[in-house]
Design a protein around this motif. Sequence first.
Motif, PDB file in Angstrom:
ATOM      1  N   LYS A   9       0.782  -1.149   0.109  1.00 38.05           N
ATOM      2  CA  LYS A   9       0.121   0.355  -0.205  1.00 38.05           C
ATOM      3  C   LYS A   9       0.372   1.415  -0.193  1.00 38.05           C
ATOM      4  N   VAL A  10       0.400   2.544  -0.764  1.00 34.88           N
ATOM      5  CA  VAL A  10       1.366   3.624  -1.203  1.00 34.88           C
ATOM      6  C   VAL A  10       0.602   4.739   0.101  1.00 34.88           C
ATOM      7  N   ILE A  11       0.979   4.658   0.910  1.00 35.90           N
ATOM      8  CA  ILE A  11       1.159   5.829   2.529  1.00 35.90           C
ATOM      9  C   ILE A  11       1.285   6.976   2.050  1.00 35.90           C
ATOM     10  N   ALA A  69      11.476   3.317  -3.619  1.00 37.43           N
ATOM     11  CA  ALA A  69       9.573   3.795  -2.713  1.00 37.43           C
ATOM     12  C   ALA A  69      10.732   2.828  -0.850  1.00 37.43           C
ATOM     13  N   VAL A  70      10.391   3.726  -0.255  1.00 41.56           N
ATOM     14  CA  VAL A  70      11.207   2.627   1.324  1.00 41.56           C
ATOM     15  C   VAL A  70       9.514   2.423   1.772  1.00 41.56           C
ATOM     16  N   ILE A  71      10.056   1.291   2.148  1.00 40.37           N
ATOM     17  CA  ILE A  71       9.184   0.396   3.322  1.00 40.37           C
ATOM     18  C   ILE A  71       9.312   1.380   5.010  1.00 40.37           C
ATOM     19  N   ASN A  91       1.343  -4.285   4.858  1.00 44.41           N
ATOM     20  CA  ASN A  91       2.521  -3.719   4.224  1.00 44.41           C
ATOM     21  C   ASN A  91       2.428  -2.321   3.340  1.00 44.41           C
ATOM     22  N   ALA A  92       3.102  -1.256   3.736  1.00 40.98           N
ATOM     23  CA  ALA A  92       3.054  -0.083   3.799  1.00 40.98           C
ATOM     24  C   ALA A  92       4.841   0.610   2.914  1.00 40.98           C
ATOM     25  N   VAL A  93       4.326   1.454   2.125  1.00 43.78           N
ATOM     26  CA  VAL A  93       5.300   1.820   1.098  1.00 43.78           C
ATOM     27  C   VAL A  93       5.568   3.558   1.378  1.00 43.78           C
ATOM     28  N   VAL A  94       6.797   4.618   0.938  1.00 42.95           N
ATOM     29  CA  VAL A  94       5.941   5.606   0.956  1.00 42.95           C
ATOM     30  C   VAL A  94       7.315   5.825  -0.842  1.00 42.95           C
ATOM     31  N   ARG A 106       3.178  14.619   1.849  1.00 38.36           N
ATOM     32  CA  ARG A 106       1.552  14.549   2.774  1.00 38.36           C
ATOM     33  C   ARG A 106       2.292  12.990   3.095  1.00 38.36           C
ATOM     34  N   VAL A 107       2.569  12.135   4.008  1.00 37.15           N
ATOM     35  CA  VAL A 107       2.396  11.082   4.505  1.00 37.15           C
ATOM     36  C   VAL A 107       0.969  10.641   5.197  1.00 37.15           C
ATOM     37  N   LEU A 108       0.637   9.760   4.816  1.00 39.16           N
ATOM     38  CA  LEU A 108      -0.856   8.738   5.851  1.00 39.16           C
ATOM     39  C   LEU A 108      -0.451   8.292   6.876  1.00 39.16           C
ATOM     40  N   GLY A 109      -0.585   8.375   7.872  1.00 38.00           N
ATOM     41  CA  GLY A 109      -0.728   7.345   8.874  1.00 38.00           C
ATOM     42  C   GLY A 109       0.027   6.995   9.604  1.00 38.00           C
TER      43      GLY A 109
END
Length: 131
Positions: A9-11, A69-71, A91-94, A106-109
């Motif tokens: 998921k991309v946050i 992306a960064v985990i 599992n999420a990345v930026v 913006r980063v969500l969460g």
Amino acid sequence: MIQLKTFLKVIDNSGALVVECINVLGGKRIGGLGDEIVCAVKKARPISAADIGRSAAAGKLKKGDVARAVIVRTHKEFRRLDGSYIKFDDNAVVMVNKQGQPLGNRVLGPIAAECRQKRWAKVASLAPKIL
């Protein structure tokens, strides 16, 4: 633990919603918190005519793009130096560029504190909460 073919998921607001890992950078087979990966965008936000002037970061990525992306969150628990464990629900990345700067603004969460320790201070500063 993130490996080849893992969906994440991309946050952030870079335009991507779901990505697939196609490589873990650094000569590793499995990536963990704070590791950089190369991924392909599988699902992206639709871009409408009203969104074009609103946000510069909203439409940077589209389906089929390959980006880094960064985990920042993993479902597999991670053991910290003090003996405690941290585990997330997904599992999420930026998304980042080749220089390591975030694509979105913006980063969500929440994100894990290990991101700040592994040279991702800019990503950590955008997050609303660091666990």
